[in-house]
Enzyme design. Structure first.
Site, PDB file in Angstrom:
ATOM      1  N   HIS A  82      -7.125   3.840  -2.428  1.00  0.00           N
ATOM      2  CA  HIS A  82      -6.612   5.133  -1.974  1.00  0.00           C
ATOM      3  C   HIS A  82      -7.279   5.625  -0.687  1.00  0.00           C
ATOM      4  CE1 HIS A  82     -10.250   7.354  -3.265  1.00  0.00           C
ATOM      5  NE2 HIS A  82     -10.300   6.438  -4.227  1.00  0.00           N
ATOM      6  N   HIS A  93      -5.600  -7.775  10.346  1.00  0.00           N
ATOM      7  CA  HIS A  93      -5.171  -8.810   9.399  1.00  0.00           C
ATOM      8  C   HIS A  93      -6.080  -8.735   8.184  1.00  0.00           C
ATOM      9  CE1 HIS A  93      -3.870 -13.293   8.727  1.00  0.00           C
ATOM     10  NE2 HIS A  93      -3.915 -12.607   7.602  1.00  0.00           N
TER      11      HIS A  93
END
Length: 210
Positions: free
Chosen positions: A133, A142
């Site tokens: 979160h 990446h």
């Protein structure tokens, strides 16, 4: 829906094509500057020609190049409006509430992106990675397979989180950093740093003698 054209017919491009098919995209073809591939069929999709064909095609695009710097350079070379780029999310991915995912970004199979996380443009979140979160993932990052981040982690532009690395909650990672495979990051990471080990240690900062 417009056809999707995938820029880059290499291994990552083939992963992208599988995700796009699963997500319901109609794929028009690959574009790749490797002339040896032109006219060939890769992963069931024809390589139509070089990247220069983009200007002649009416469709959506995704730059399927795993290297972050190279991906950014191709996006800049294309000089397309941001809404010309598709966002590809594999149907097996779990996307939480109030998650913001940018253009040209690919979310691969079995990824979890939890609530209130913001993922930028032209990002790769690879197989079975999880972003907890309130993360912020800037453009051209990446996130390699099997990466796990805690809550409220910040990942700067162009950073590579290597396979199986873990980031504890509240960490800030600067831009264009490299986190080695299997590393556990327990301290903030400066821009352009390379981190390896458990616990993670900075072994190099581009342009700085350690």
């Amino acid at each position: 829906m417009k056809k999707l054209y995938i820029i880059g017919a290499g291994g990552h491009g083939q992963v992208v094509s599988d995700c796009a098919k699963a997500g319901g995209f109609e794929i028009g073809g690959f574009l790749d500057d490797n002339k040896d591939l032109w006219g060939k069929v890769v992963n069931g999709i024809e390589v139509l020609g070089g990247i220069g064909l983009v200007k002649k095609l009416d469709g959506m695009f995704v730059v399927a190049i795993g290297d972050n710097f190279a991906r950014k350079k191709v996006v800049e070379r294309l000089n397309l409006g941001i809404k010309s780029f598709a966002t590809i999310i594999h149907p097996s991915a779990i996307i939480g509430s109030d998650v913001d995912i940018g253009y040209g970004t690919m979310i691969v199979g079995e990824v979890v992106v939890n609530t209130h996380t913001k993922v930028g443009n032209h990002v790769i979140v690879n197989t079975m990675a999880s972003l907890d979160h309130h993360n912020v993932v800037e453009d051209y990052v990446h996130v390699a397979p099997g990466v796990h981040t805690g809550g409220s982690v910040f990942i700067g532009e162009g950073t590579l989180l290597g396979i199986g690395s873990s980031i504890i909650p509240g960490i800030k990672i600067g831009k264009w950093a490299v986190i080695g495979a299997g590393s556990v990051v327990i301290r903030d990471v400066p821009d352009y740093a390379t981190v390896v080990g458990n616990p993670g240690k900075v072994i190099r900062i581009k342009g700085v003698d350690l």
